[in-house]
Design a protein around this motif. Structure first.
Motif, PDB file in Angstrom:
ATOM      1  N   LEU A   1      -4.388  -4.007  -4.371  1.00 28.16           N
ATOM      2  CA  LEU A   1      -4.002  -5.026  -3.387  1.00 28.16           C
ATOM      3  C   LEU A   1      -5.114  -6.060  -3.205  1.00 28.16           C
ATOM      4  CD1 LEU A   1      -1.829  -5.940  -1.420  1.00 28.16           C
ATOM      5  CD2 LEU A   1      -2.981  -4.676   0.350  1.00 28.16           C
ATOM      6  N   LEU A   2      -6.367  -5.571  -3.159  1.00 27.07           N
ATOM      7  CA  LEU A   2      -7.484  -6.514  -2.971  1.00 27.07           C
ATOM      8  C   LEU A   2      -7.589  -7.459  -4.164  1.00 27.07           C
ATOM      9  CD1 LEU A   2     -10.099  -4.107  -1.390  1.00 27.07           C
ATOM     10  CD2 LEU A   2      -8.947  -6.007  -0.268  1.00 27.07           C
ATOM     11  N   ALA A   3      -7.308  -6.933  -5.375  1.00 27.71           N
ATOM     12  CA  ALA A   3      -7.354  -7.797  -6.556  1.00 27.71           C
ATOM     13  C   ALA A   3      -6.257  -8.848  -6.478  1.00 27.71           C
ATOM     14  CB  ALA A   3      -7.198  -6.953  -7.815  1.00 27.71           C
ATOM     15  N   ALA A   4      -5.066  -8.421  -6.043  1.00 29.92           N
ATOM     16  CA  ALA A   4      -3.963  -9.381  -5.910  1.00 29.92           C
ATOM     17  C   ALA A   4      -4.307 -10.432  -4.864  1.00 29.92           C
ATOM     18  CB  ALA A   4      -2.683  -8.651  -5.534  1.00 29.92           C
ATOM     19  N   GLN A   5      -4.999  -9.993  -3.799  1.00 28.67           N
ATOM     20  CA  GLN A   5      -5.404 -10.942  -2.751  1.00 28.67           C
ATOM     21  C   GLN A   5      -6.389 -11.957  -3.284  1.00 28.67           C
ATOM     22  OE1 GLN A   5      -5.101  -9.460   1.715  1.00 28.67           O
ATOM     23  NE2 GLN A   5      -7.065  -9.225   0.833  1.00 28.67           N
TER      24      GLN A   5
ATOM     25  N   GLU B   1      -2.838 -15.566  -1.960  1.00 24.77           N
ATOM     26  CA  GLU B   1      -2.834 -15.629  -0.496  1.00 24.77           C
ATOM     27  C   GLU B   1      -3.699 -14.523   0.123  1.00 24.77           C
ATOM     28  OE1 GLU B   1      -0.834 -17.744   1.447  1.00 24.77           O
ATOM     29  OE2 GLU B   1      -0.394 -18.805  -0.410  1.00 24.77           O
ATOM     30  N   ASP B   2      -4.311 -14.840   1.247  1.00 29.16           N
ATOM     31  CA  ASP B   2      -4.988 -13.804   2.017  1.00 29.16           C
ATOM     32  C   ASP B   2      -3.949 -13.066   2.841  1.00 29.16           C
ATOM     33  OD1 ASP B   2      -7.532 -13.489   1.381  1.00 29.16           O
ATOM     34  OD2 ASP B   2      -8.406 -14.530   3.105  1.00 29.16           O
ATOM     35  N   LEU B   3      -3.778 -11.794   2.561  1.00 25.03           N
ATOM     36  CA  LEU B   3      -2.751 -11.026   3.269  1.00 25.03           C
ATOM     37  C   LEU B   3      -3.336 -10.217   4.410  1.00 25.03           C
ATOM     38  CD1 LEU B   3      -0.817  -9.734   0.184  1.00 25.03           C
ATOM     39  CD2 LEU B   3       0.119 -11.190   1.939  1.00 25.03           C
ATOM     40  N   ALA B   4      -4.478  -9.596   4.134  1.00 25.27           N
ATOM     41  CA  ALA B   4      -5.033  -8.700   5.144  1.00 25.27           C
ATOM     42  C   ALA B   4      -6.538  -8.598   4.950  1.00 25.27           C
ATOM     43  CB  ALA B   4      -4.394  -7.319   5.014  1.00 25.27           C
ATOM     44  N   THR B   5      -7.215  -8.189   6.025  1.00 23.98           N
ATOM     45  CA  THR B   5      -8.664  -8.050   5.936  1.00 23.98           C
ATOM     46  C   THR B   5      -9.022  -6.766   5.183  1.00 23.98           C
ATOM     47  OG1 THR B   5      -8.672  -6.889   8.016  1.00 23.98           O
ATOM     48  CG2 THR B   5      -9.027  -9.261   8.113  1.00 23.98           C
ATOM     49  N   LEU B   6     -10.265  -6.707   4.740  1.00 28.76           N
ATOM     50  CA  LEU B   6     -10.741  -5.540   3.995  1.00 28.76           C
ATOM     51  C   LEU B   6     -10.612  -4.286   4.857  1.00 28.76           C
ATOM     52  CD1 LEU B   6     -12.182  -4.431   1.470  1.00 28.76           C
ATOM     53  CD2 LEU B   6     -14.337  -4.871   2.617  1.00 28.76           C
ATOM     54  N   ALA B   7     -10.988  -4.399   6.137  1.00 29.98           N
ATOM     55  CA  ALA B   7     -10.940  -3.226   7.021  1.00 29.98           C
ATOM     56  C   ALA B   7      -9.518  -2.695   7.114  1.00 29.98           C
ATOM     57  CB  ALA B   7     -11.441  -3.608   8.411  1.00 29.98           C
ATOM     58  N   PHE B   8      -8.556  -3.604   7.220  1.00 28.90           N
ATOM     59  CA  PHE B   8      -7.150  -3.217   7.329  1.00 28.90           C
ATOM     60  C   PHE B   8      -6.697  -2.482   6.074  1.00 28.90           C
ATOM     61  CE2 PHE B   8      -2.636  -4.005   6.789  1.00 28.90           C
ATOM     62  CZ  PHE B   8      -2.125  -3.778   8.045  1.00 28.90           C
ATOM     63  N   VAL B   9      -7.031  -3.044   4.906  1.00 32.29           N
ATOM     64  CA  VAL B   9      -6.607  -2.451   3.634  1.00 32.29           C
ATOM     65  C   VAL B   9      -7.223  -1.070   3.464  1.00 32.29           C
ATOM     66  CG1 VAL B   9      -6.738  -2.697   1.140  1.00 32.29           C
ATOM     67  CG2 VAL B   9      -6.206  -4.677   2.541  1.00 32.29           C
ATOM     68  N   VAL B  10      -8.525  -0.948   3.782  1.00 32.57           N
ATOM     69  CA  VAL B  10      -9.194   0.350   3.607  1.00 32.57           C
ATOM     70  C   VAL B  10      -8.602   1.388   4.553  1.00 32.57           C
ATOM     71  CG1 VAL B  10     -11.377   1.553   3.935  1.00 32.57           C
ATOM     72  CG2 VAL B  10     -11.325  -0.595   2.681  1.00 32.57           C
TER      73      VAL B  10
ATOM     74  N   LEU C   1       0.836  -1.208   0.000  1.00 34.15           N
ATOM     75  CA  LEU C   1       0.000   0.000   0.000  1.00 34.15           C
ATOM     76  C   LEU C   1       0.868   1.254   0.000  1.00 34.15           C
ATOM     77  CD1 LEU C   1      -2.667  -1.154   2.597  1.00 34.15           C
ATOM     78  CD2 LEU C   1      -3.078  -0.692   0.197  1.00 34.15           C
ATOM     79  N   ALA C   2       1.934   1.245   0.802  1.00 37.49           N
ATOM     80  CA  ALA C   2       2.783   2.431   0.885  1.00 37.49           C
ATOM     81  C   ALA C   2       3.503   2.661  -0.431  1.00 37.49           C
ATOM     82  CB  ALA C   2       3.793   2.268   2.017  1.00 37.49           C
ATOM     83  N   ALA C   3       3.982   1.560  -1.049  1.00 37.08           N
ATOM     84  CA  ALA C   3       4.669   1.714  -2.336  1.00 37.08           C
ATOM     85  C   ALA C   3       3.720   2.306  -3.365  1.00 37.08           C
ATOM     86  CB  ALA C   3       5.197   0.362  -2.806  1.00 37.08           C
TER      87      ALA C   3
ATOM     88  N   TRP D   1       0.023   3.303  13.613  1.00 37.56           N
ATOM     89  CA  TRP D   1      -1.350   3.004  13.189  1.00 37.56           C
ATOM     90  C   TRP D   1      -1.390   2.088  11.970  1.00 37.56           C
ATOM     91  CZ3 TRP D   1      -2.651   4.561   8.241  1.00 37.56           C
ATOM     92  CH2 TRP D   1      -1.790   5.490   7.651  1.00 37.56           C
ATOM     93  N   MET D   2      -0.335   2.074  11.166  1.00 36.94           N
ATOM     94  CA  MET D   2      -0.376   1.257   9.944  1.00 36.94           C
ATOM     95  C   MET D   2      -0.374  -0.231  10.251  1.00 36.94           C
ATOM     96  SD  MET D   2       2.499   2.976   7.626  1.00 36.94           S
ATOM     97  CE  MET D   2       2.852   4.694   7.837  1.00 36.94           C
TER      98      MET D   2
END
Lengths: 460, 191
Positions: free
Chosen positions: B93-97, B101-110, B48-50, B159-160
């Motif tokens: 990122l969500l598309a890649a997920q 692999e499941d990397l992170a939840t939707l809430a986390f990504v948003v 996400l940061a990149a 927070w990230m």
């Protein structure tokens, strides 16, 4: 030598920023996050020269991407000010300008890193009497890594002059350092990536064992790789034709190939025990490592007294020497054990924080009921074990006392220890000795809970 | 449509979009090794940061003075640009997920996508579009190496990386997103 141009570069390029940012972020990290592990234990960054060098090297995990990104910002300058064609028409070789800008950035980066090492060094000098030069290569490679990263950034930004280049390079470098940094929780720092590849990242692991240092082959391999990187960066910075740019990639590829041949493939050959620092320095039966020779004077007296008391209490089965443990262990591993010698670990607050009488008591406890659950600044140990140790030491010294220097409160220790102590002291002398011996055997084999054995229960 | 095409070209949108997709793909490839558990937040945050850093280079045009002479309302357009950055970064990122692999939840990504996009916008308003990436980069490196958070200030600082649902982190991300977007929309990129 015309100093006007470098002097102008020093003032008007990213060079001063690079130095200030590297030093500023490193200091902010070390001092603002005061609770970090680099302030605690025998491997703190201000305790030993090697620890200081390796801790400052571990900061490269974010300093190196910073240097790469700043170098890339600098490399975009000519393109941004639309001067490329004008400069190409001047009758001076391109490397003159390249050397001026790369040299000044290198100067500020090395100065910043040297100041950081100097700041640690002054504190180490005050804290330890063990001086040696074995830590110098660690810091030299670290300083060179910053320079090579910045020059590579400049060259890459000259070759790909886009606003995207600096962030892309910084993030790529950051991903490399983060994903390649070995985890310090094993006995020797172990990376997740293959060891040779992970050593291409200049950041060292965080330090947990003060005796560990980087091996010569790791230094050589990393130096070769960084030399290739710096050469490629400089060649890209001064290349004018497309062919020259392609040729400029040769050094980094050659450096990587040579480095992969030289770098150790096994983590145990990457971080090795510094034999000179681990050498024993003895005062009669009491030995510490050369690294901690400054502690010997404080330890020797109480340790001899502890050995005398143990001899009186146990007879021939008593340990005859006290020695600092040099075995490497991972987090949660069982500490080194021996029935013939009392093993001391200065990371254990119970021993490190004790002086005189308290130290005698702690050493007796460590001899009769050596801890199975290690205590350090990252491991808490268990209260029951500390209680068993206080009962065992109390049996020799004639009074029950809790131990300080651990996370376990004195009241909690006594609450567990007092009932066992009362039952033990109510027994006839021969049975007391039998219980203590049984508890010591159980503790040396780490079978069951020593406190239960002292209490008369069978080993679980 | 023509304005949008020209705007996208001036703002390096194709190049930064490629970088966003590339970072998501790289993280997806790294996660495919299964070397790290799904509980490790570092990889998705890096992606996400990149993405946010790459997109932040487009928060300024070729000639700011010329932009300001245009008889259009810049503020909503700038705000929409920041919102689009956040959306694109999260979507990549969500598309890649979804592919692996499941990397992170939707809430986390948003949460992280919004916060990082706001941080990048604040960077553009404070340091200019060229250096906007330094702000998310600095905070990311701080968060990655700070000791484990204990207490609300530490949770706000990292927070990230704290698990989704932590109130302090969610609020920090929301404030960063709102403040960064507002600052960039009203002030525009610094020269």
């Amino acid at each position: 030598m015309n100093v006007r141009v470098p002097a102008t570069e020093l003032r008007r390029s990213t060079a001063p920023w690079a130095g200030a940012l590297v030093l500023g972020t490193a200091l902010a990290f070390l001092y603002a996050l005061g609770g970090g592990p680099w302030w605690r234990g025998t491997a703190a960054w201000t305790e030993q020269w090697t620890s200081m060098a390796l801790w400052t090297r571990s900061l490269l995990v974010f300093l190196w991407p910073l240097a790469v990104g700043l170098g890339a910002l600098q490399g975009l300058r000519d393109h941004r000010s639309r001067m490329t064609e004008l400069l190409a028409s001047t009758p001076r070789p391109a490397w003159h300008r390249g050397a001026a800008v790369a040299g000044t950035t290198a100067l500020t980066l090395v100065s910043a890193y040297a100041l950081l090492v100097l700041l640690g060094g002054v504190q180490v000098f005050a804290n330890t009497s063990y001086g040696h030069a074995g830590w110098l290569p660690v810091s030299l490679v670290g300083a060179f890594a910053l320079v090579a990263g910045a020059v590579l950034g400049m060259g890459a930004a000259r070759a790909l002059p886009s606003a995207l280049t600096p962030p892309a390079l910084a993030v790529a470098a950051f991903a490399v350092t983060v994903l390649c940094q070995p985890s310090p929780d094993e006995a020797v720092p172990t990376p997740l990536a293959p060891n040779r590849l992970s050593l291409l990242s200049p950041a060292a692991a965080q330090v947990r064992e003060a005796l560990l240092t980087l091996s010569a082959s790791a230094h050589t391999g990393q130096a070769l790789w960084l030399l290739g990187m710096a050469a490629t960066g400089f060649a890209l910075l001064t290349a004018v034709s497309r062919r020259a740019r392609l040729l400029a990639l040769t050094p980094v590829l050659a450096g990587a190939a040579l480095a992969l041949l030289v770098l150790p493939s096994d983590p145990r050959h990457t971080y090795v025990v510094d034999e000179a620092a681990a050498e024993r320095v003895c005062d009669g039966p009491v030995c510490v490592t050369a690294m901690h020779q400054g502690r010997l004077a404080d330890v020797a007296g109480p340790a001899r007294r502890a050995l005398r008391l143990l001899r009186t209490a146990l007879g021939d089965g008593a340990p005859a020497t006290v020695r600092e443990s040099t075995a490497l262990r991972g987090i949660g591993d069982t500490p080194e054990r021996s029935s013939r010698t009392v093993l001391v670990d200065f990371d254990d607050g119970m021993i490190a924080g004790a002086k005189g009488e308290d130290l005698t008591r702690a050493l007796i406890a460590q001899a009769l009921a050596p801890a199975c659950f290690a205590r350090s600044d990252r491991e808490s140990g268990i209260t029951g074990e500390l209680a068993a140790q206080s009962v065992a030491a109390g049996w020799v010294l004639g009074d029950l006392e809790p131990f300080g220097g651990t996370v376990h409160a004195a009241d909690d220790q006594l609450a567990l220890a007092r009932p066992v102590w009362k039952r033990l002291t109510a027994l006839p002398r021969a049975e007391q000795l039998a219980r203590i011996t049984a508890a010591r055997d159980a503790a040396l084999r780490c079978e069951g809970f020593t406190l239960d054995v002292l209490n008369g229960g069978a080993t679980r | 449509m023509r304005w949008l095409t020209l705007y996208a070209r001036a703002r390096h949108v194709p190049a930064s979009l490629a970088a966003v997709v590339l970072s998501a793909v790289a993280v997806w490839a790294l996660a495919g090794d299964g070397g790290r558990g799904p509980g490790d937040p570092r990889l998705p945050v890096l992606a996400l940061a990149a993405g946010a850093m790459a997109a932040s280079t487009g928060l300024g045009g070729h000639d700011l003075a010329l932009d300001r002479t245009a008889a259009i309302r810049w503020a909503p357009r700038r705000a929409a640009h920041v919102v689009l950055i956040g959306t694109a970064v999260c979507a990549a990122l969500l598309a890649a997920q979804a592919l692996g692999e499941d990397l992170a939840t939707l809430a986390f990504v948003v949460r992280d996508g919004a916060g990082l996009a706001g941080l990048a916008a604040a960077g553009a308003a404070v340091c200019g579009a060229r250096y906007a990436w330094t702000l998310p980069f600095g905070w990311l490196s701080f968060a990655l190496f700070a000791p484990p958070p204990s207490g609300v200030p530490a949770q706000m600082a990292t927070w990230m990386l704290v698990p989704p649902g932590t109130a302090a982190a969610t609020w920090t991300a929301a404030v960063l997103a709102a403040a960064g977007t507002a600052a960039y929309a009203l002030a525009g990129p610094r020269r």
